[in-house]
Design a protein around this motif. Structure first.
Motif, PDB file in Angstrom:
ATOM      1  N   VAL A  25      40.653  37.374  55.077  1.00 54.06           N
ATOM      2  CA  VAL A  25      41.977  37.009  54.577  1.00 54.06           C
ATOM      3  C   VAL A  25      42.022  37.343  53.094  1.00 54.06           C
ATOM      4  O   VAL A  25      41.152  36.915  52.333  1.00 54.06           O
ATOM      5  N   GLU A  26      43.015  38.101  52.672  1.00 61.85           N
ATOM      6  CA  GLU A  26      43.212  38.380  51.256  1.00 61.85           C
ATOM      7  C   GLU A  26      44.574  37.843  50.838  1.00 61.85           C
ATOM      8  O   GLU A  26      45.589  38.140  51.473  1.00 61.85           O
ATOM      9  N   ILE A  27      44.579  37.031  49.799  1.00 59.33           N
ATOM     10  CA  ILE A  27      45.791  36.335  49.371  1.00 59.33           C
ATOM     11  C   ILE A  27      46.032  36.605  47.897  1.00 59.33           C
ATOM     12  O   ILE A  27      45.098  36.604  47.089  1.00 59.33           O
ATOM     13  N   ALA A  28      47.291  36.833  47.540  1.00 54.80           N
ATOM     14  CA  ALA A  28      47.681  37.009  46.143  1.00 54.80           C
ATOM     15  C   ALA A  28      48.639  35.871  45.776  1.00 54.80           C
ATOM     16  O   ALA A  28      49.858  36.028  45.824  1.00 54.80           O
ATOM     17  N   PRO A  29      48.108  34.703  45.430  1.00 52.72           N
ATOM     18  CA  PRO A  29      48.982  33.560  45.146  1.00 52.72           C
ATOM     19  C   PRO A  29      49.796  33.773  43.882  1.00 52.72           C
ATOM     20  O   PRO A  29      49.333  34.384  42.911  1.00 52.72           O
ATOM     21  N   THR A  30      51.006  33.271  43.896  1.00 50.79           N
ATOM     22  CA  THR A  30      51.862  33.321  42.708  1.00 50.79           C
ATOM     23  C   THR A  30      51.963  31.971  42.027  1.00 50.79           C
ATOM     24  O   THR A  30      52.370  31.897  40.866  1.00 50.79           O
ATOM     25  N   LEU A  80      49.831  25.056  37.383  1.00 52.84           N
ATOM     26  CA  LEU A  80      48.849  25.718  36.528  1.00 52.84           C
ATOM     27  C   LEU A  80      48.896  27.221  36.772  1.00 52.84           C
ATOM     28  O   LEU A  80      49.415  27.687  37.793  1.00 52.84           O
ATOM     29  N   ASP A  81      48.328  27.990  35.846  1.00 52.10           N
ATOM     30  CA  ASP A  81      48.205  29.429  36.060  1.00 52.10           C
ATOM     31  C   ASP A  81      47.241  29.699  37.214  1.00 52.10           C
ATOM     32  O   ASP A  81      46.178  29.068  37.303  1.00 52.10           O
ATOM     33  N   VAL A  82      47.588  30.643  38.058  1.00 48.71           N
ATOM     34  CA  VAL A  82      46.747  30.923  39.222  1.00 48.71           C
ATOM     35  C   VAL A  82      45.404  31.526  38.833  1.00 48.71           C
ATOM     36  O   VAL A  82      44.465  31.525  39.639  1.00 48.71           O
ATOM     37  N   ASP A  83      45.291  32.026  37.599  1.00 48.39           N
ATOM     38  CA  ASP A  83      43.990  32.557  37.208  1.00 48.39           C
ATOM     39  C   ASP A  83      42.951  31.462  36.986  1.00 48.39           C
ATOM     40  O   ASP A  83      41.776  31.762  36.740  1.00 48.39           O
ATOM     41  N   ARG A  84      43.354  30.209  37.109  1.00 50.67           N
ATOM     42  CA  ARG A  84      42.399  29.099  37.090  1.00 50.67           C
ATOM     43  C   ARG A  84      41.583  29.045  38.384  1.00 50.67           C
ATOM     44  O   ARG A  84      40.502  28.445  38.419  1.00 50.67           O
ATOM     45  N   LEU A  85      42.088  29.626  39.475  1.00 57.16           N
ATOM     46  CA  LEU A  85      41.402  29.600  40.764  1.00 57.16           C
ATOM     47  C   LEU A  85      40.172  30.495  40.744  1.00 57.16           C
ATOM     48  O   LEU A  85      40.200  31.599  40.191  1.00 57.16           O
ATOM     49  N   THR A  86      39.100  30.030  41.382  1.00 62.23           N
ATOM     50  CA  THR A  86      37.891  30.847  41.474  1.00 62.23           C
ATOM     51  C   THR A  86      37.095  30.472  42.718  1.00 62.23           C
ATOM     52  O   THR A  86      37.082  29.309  43.129  1.00 62.23           O
ATOM     53  N   MET A 136      53.736  28.885  37.947  1.00 62.25           N
ATOM     54  CA  MET A 136      53.259  29.859  36.983  1.00 62.25           C
ATOM     55  C   MET A 136      52.640  31.027  37.735  1.00 62.25           C
ATOM     56  O   MET A 136      52.044  30.851  38.776  1.00 62.25           O
ATOM     57  N   SER A 137      52.750  32.211  37.173  1.00 57.54           N
ATOM     58  CA  SER A 137      52.404  33.396  37.945  1.00 57.54           C
ATOM     59  C   SER A 137      51.437  34.303  37.197  1.00 57.54           C
ATOM     60  O   SER A 137      51.621  34.591  36.033  1.00 57.54           O
ATOM     61  N   THR A 138      50.404  34.724  37.918  1.00 57.26           N
ATOM     62  CA  THR A 138      49.484  35.747  37.419  1.00 57.26           C
ATOM     63  C   THR A 138      49.251  36.707  38.578  1.00 57.26           C
ATOM     64  O   THR A 138      48.343  36.513  39.379  1.00 57.26           O
ATOM     65  N   PRO A 139      50.121  37.736  38.736  1.00 59.25           N
ATOM     66  CA  PRO A 139      50.090  38.571  39.935  1.00 59.25           C
ATOM     67  C   PRO A 139      48.748  39.231  40.210  1.00 59.25           C
ATOM     68  O   PRO A 139      48.453  39.583  41.339  1.00 59.25           O
ATOM     69  N   ALA A 140      47.902  39.434  39.177  1.00 56.12           N
ATOM     70  CA  ALA A 140      46.647  40.145  39.401  1.00 56.12           C
ATOM     71  C   ALA A 140      45.618  39.314  40.150  1.00 56.12           C
ATOM     72  O   ALA A 140      44.624  39.839  40.624  1.00 56.12           O
ATOM     73  N   THR A 141      45.815  38.001  40.242  1.00 55.29           N
ATOM     74  CA  THR A 141      44.849  37.136  40.911  1.00 55.29           C
ATOM     75  C   THR A 141      44.897  37.354  42.413  1.00 55.29           C
ATOM     76  O   THR A 141      45.950  37.242  43.036  1.00 55.29           O
ATOM     77  N   ARG A 142      43.746  37.694  42.982  1.00 55.68           N
ATOM     78  CA  ARG A 142      43.647  37.876  44.430  1.00 55.68           C
ATOM     79  C   ARG A 142      42.445  37.078  44.932  1.00 55.68           C
ATOM     80  O   ARG A 142      41.389  37.062  44.290  1.00 55.68           O
ATOM     81  N   LEU A 143      42.626  36.430  46.058  1.00 54.09           N
ATOM     82  CA  LEU A 143      41.567  35.648  46.668  1.00 54.09           C
ATOM     83  C   LEU A 143      41.123  36.331  47.950  1.00 54.09           C
ATOM     84  O   LEU A 143      41.936  36.579  48.843  1.00 54.09           O
ATOM     85  N   ARG A 144      39.830  36.622  48.027  1.00 50.09           N
ATOM     86  CA  ARG A 144      39.271  37.206  49.248  1.00 50.09           C
ATOM     87  C   ARG A 144      38.525  36.104  49.984  1.00 50.09           C
ATOM     88  O   ARG A 144      37.478  35.639  49.531  1.00 50.09           O
ATOM     89  N   LEU A 145      39.094  35.700  51.114  1.00 48.13           N
ATOM     90  CA  LEU A 145      38.599  34.563  51.866  1.00 48.13           C
ATOM     91  C   LEU A 145      38.263  34.995  53.282  1.00 48.13           C
ATOM     92  O   LEU A 145      38.462  36.151  53.674  1.00 48.13           O
TER      93      LEU A 145
END
Length: 226
Positions: free
Chosen positions: A18-23, A62-68, A1-10
């Motif tokens: 590290v900046e990641i945009a998981p799909t 799951l939708d990637v917007d579940r990540l936080t 499942m994809s939510t392109p706007a989700t970006r993780l700054r790690l």
């Protein structure tokens, strides 16, 4: 499942950003090496109403917007709990290892496991270990994970009893038919120390990889008011 706007700054344990945009976000379950024990666990869960998985290991996209990476999450209801999991991130040709919490609605779990996982955010540590490509997990069996709920030890032990997360990744890639996506994969968890879920407020988790400083994840939980 994809939510392109989700970006993780790690950040890596060495201090690099590290900046990641998981799909894709996938939570794996039933990843123990002892398949007889896994089958016994499935039977135990079935006895309390938890549906059997379609595959072993089981995979729940799951939708990637579940990540936080936030230090607080909100959930519906009071019967939710976390579990410490190794997490493998694949992005831009590089692999990273960290930890996350498969926070789950336990009441809903007896009806639909995927929906029970989708019902809650998935906290993720903001620090990662860069593994390169292909990922090198030569010390997998020596990695230790721990979790605490409201200050009480909840889970503890090495990952020697679990399938290496690279093996779980291979199973998922074969099942999904794609190995090129930007993926966050939760690799399963260890048994609870006392075998009983707890629905606490404050959660702390730790990943100890030989040769690296421990990676810590802490977050608190509150139930939304109706």
């Amino acid at each position: 499942m994809s939510t392109p706007a989700t970006r993780l700054r790690l950040g890596t344990v060495d201090g690099a950003d590290v900046e990641i945009a998981p799909t894709h976000l996938v939570v794996a379950g039933y990843t123990g090496r002892d398949q007889e024990a896994v089958r016994h666990h499935i039977d135990e869960l079935a006895a309390i109403g938890v549906p059997e998985p379609e595959t072993i290991p089981a995979f729940y996209p799951l939708d990637v917007d579940r990540l936080t990476t936030a230090d607080h999450i909100e959930v519906d209801g009071t019967e939710t709990s976390g579990e410490v999991e190794p997490v493998l991130i694949r992005a831009d040709g590089t692999y990273y290892l960290t930890i996350g919490s498969d926070h789950t609605d336990r009441k809903m779990e007896t009806v639909d496991i995927r929906l029970s996982k989708a019902a809650c955010p998935k906290p993720l540590a903001s620090t990662v270990i860069e593994l390169g490509d292909p990922p090198d997990l030569v010390d997998w069996d020596a990695i230790v994970v721990r979790s605490w709920v409201d200050g009480t030890l909840y889970q503890e032990g090495t990952l020697a009893s679990m399938l290496p997360i690279t093996h779980v990744l291979s199973e998922w890639d074969q099942l999904s038919g794609s190995s090129a996506v930007a993926l966050v994969l939760f690799g399963g968890t260890r048994p609870l120390i006392d075998g009983s879920f707890r629905y606490g407020r404050d959660w702390r988790m730790q990943l100890v990889v030989p040769g690296h400083d421990p990676i810590e994840l802490t977050y608190s939980v509150s139930a939304r008011s109706n």
